[in-house]
Design an enzyme around this catalytic site. Structure first.
Site, mmCIF file in Angstrom:
data_model
loop_
_atom_site.group_PDB
_atom_site.id
_atom_site.type_symbol
_atom_site.label_atom_id
_atom_site.label_comp_id
_atom_site.label_asym_id
_atom_site.label_seq_id
_atom_site.Cartn_x
_atom_site.Cartn_y
_atom_site.Cartn_z
ATOM 1 N N ASN A 1 45.077 30.222 35.025
ATOM 2 C CA ASN A 1 44.067 31.389 33.658
ATOM 3 C C ASN A 1 44.246 30.057 32.745
ATOM 4 O O ASN A 1 44.188 29.970 32.104
ATOM 5 C CB ASN A 1 45.133 31.940 32.716
ATOM 6 N N ALA B 1 43.492 33.899 43.947
ATOM 7 C CA ALA B 1 42.620 35.281 43.325
ATOM 8 C C ALA B 1 41.327 34.523 42.218
ATOM 9 O O ALA B 1 42.063 34.502 41.435
ATOM 10 C CB ALA B 1 43.187 35.920 44.041
ATOM 11 N N GLU C 1 45.055 28.480 41.190
ATOM 12 C CA GLU C 1 45.641 29.993 40.787
ATOM 13 C C GLU C 1 44.846 30.583 40.609
ATOM 14 O O GLU C 1 44.039 30.418 40.012
ATOM 15 C CB GLU C 1 47.050 29.839 40.415
ATOM 16 N N HIS C 2 46.008 32.070 40.347
ATOM 17 C CA HIS C 2 44.588 33.179 40.127
ATOM 18 C C HIS C 2 43.707 33.045 39.237
ATOM 19 O O HIS C 2 44.256 32.022 37.662
ATOM 20 C CB HIS C 2 45.213 34.209 39.862
ATOM 21 N N ASP C 3 42.927 33.153 38.631
ATOM 22 C CA ASP C 3 41.609 33.661 37.398
ATOM 23 C C ASP C 3 41.435 32.378 36.758
ATOM 24 O O ASP C 3 41.184 32.418 35.438
ATOM 25 C CB ASP C 3 42.282 34.614 36.782
#
Ligand code: UDP
Length: 221
Positions: free
Chosen positions: A163, A126, A143-145
């Site tokens: 991140n 996401a 993975e996210h961000d």
């Protein structure tokens, strides 16, 4: 025949991505899919030949083909070559084709620029932003961000956790694991850095550095 599609590079990378390209066109056109619409381009070829059942030709021959709409996936792992070829194609008015497997999972709010190659079992989670001509090989995930630049290459089974920022032309080797960052301090892989296969990256990697091992350290130390 108004559309023609090509996989640029008929070596390892191209031959692995051709079935993904076939599957994508079959999804798009169903029974109207015509294998003649999909060819290999490889500049090592002086005469047309066949590679894994597909017509293969050099770039000049491809340019000479009649169809007006041409789309090309650059399937070459070397990111500098990808950039040179992407610039050439763009100058010649040819679209950079994005190809992804039906077994690629793209979850939520993922933004990816043109020319990407997403192999089977890749997952993009996401809020992920990715630049031009990204290659994510089998079983890799983002993975996210995460923010990923242009011409970044993931070998198979790269674990890119949340991140993380990866700058242009970085290469991440097979099975490498990159530790997650935080929203206020993302983990950064610098421009043109190389992460060796199986490395476990726990902190930022400077631009141009080569790191290996667990925990990952510069190769020359
Ligand atoms: N290639 C090409 N034009 C170029 C550079 C490379 O057609 O400007 C072709 C080259 O002839 C070779 C393929 O791209 O067949 C690259 O193959 P290689 O095994 O070096 O890399 P991989 O397939 O693993 O990316």
């Amino acid at each position: 025949m108004n559309n023609v599609f090509a996989v640029y590079g008929a070596s390892g990378c191209g031959r692995s991505l051709m079935p993904v390209a076939v599957e994508q066109l079959q999804r798009l056109y169903g029974d109207d899919y015509d294998a003649k619409q999909l060819v290999f381009i490889d500049d090592a070829l002086t005469v047309d030949t066949k590679v894994n059942g597909h017509v293969a030709m050099n770039y000049q021959r491809f340019i000479d083909l009649q169809p007006v709409n041409k789309s090309v996936l650059i399937a070459i792992a070397n990111s500098q070559v990808r950039q040179q070829l992407a610039d050439k194609l763009t100058n010649d008015g040819i679209a950079l084709w994005h190809v992804q497997s039906e077994r690629t999972l793209v979850m939520d709010s993922v933004c990816i620029d043109s020319g990407g190659a997403l192999s089977p079992f890749v997952t993009l989670a996401a809020n992920v932003t990715i630049g031009k001509c990204f290659h994510a090989n089998l079983y890799s995930y983002v993975e996210h961000d995460c923010i990923i630049g242009d011409y970044v290459t993931f070998a198979p089974r790269v674990s890119c956790n949340g991140n993380i920022h990866i700058h242009d032309h970085a290469y991440i080797g097979a099975g490498a694991v990159i530790k997650q960052g935080t929203p206020d301090k993302p983990l950064i892989i610098g421009k043109g850095a190389i992460v060796g296969m199986g490395a476990v990256v726990t902190k930022d990697v400077p631009a141009g550095a080569v790191v290996i091992g667990n925990p990952a350290r510069p190769l020359n130390k």
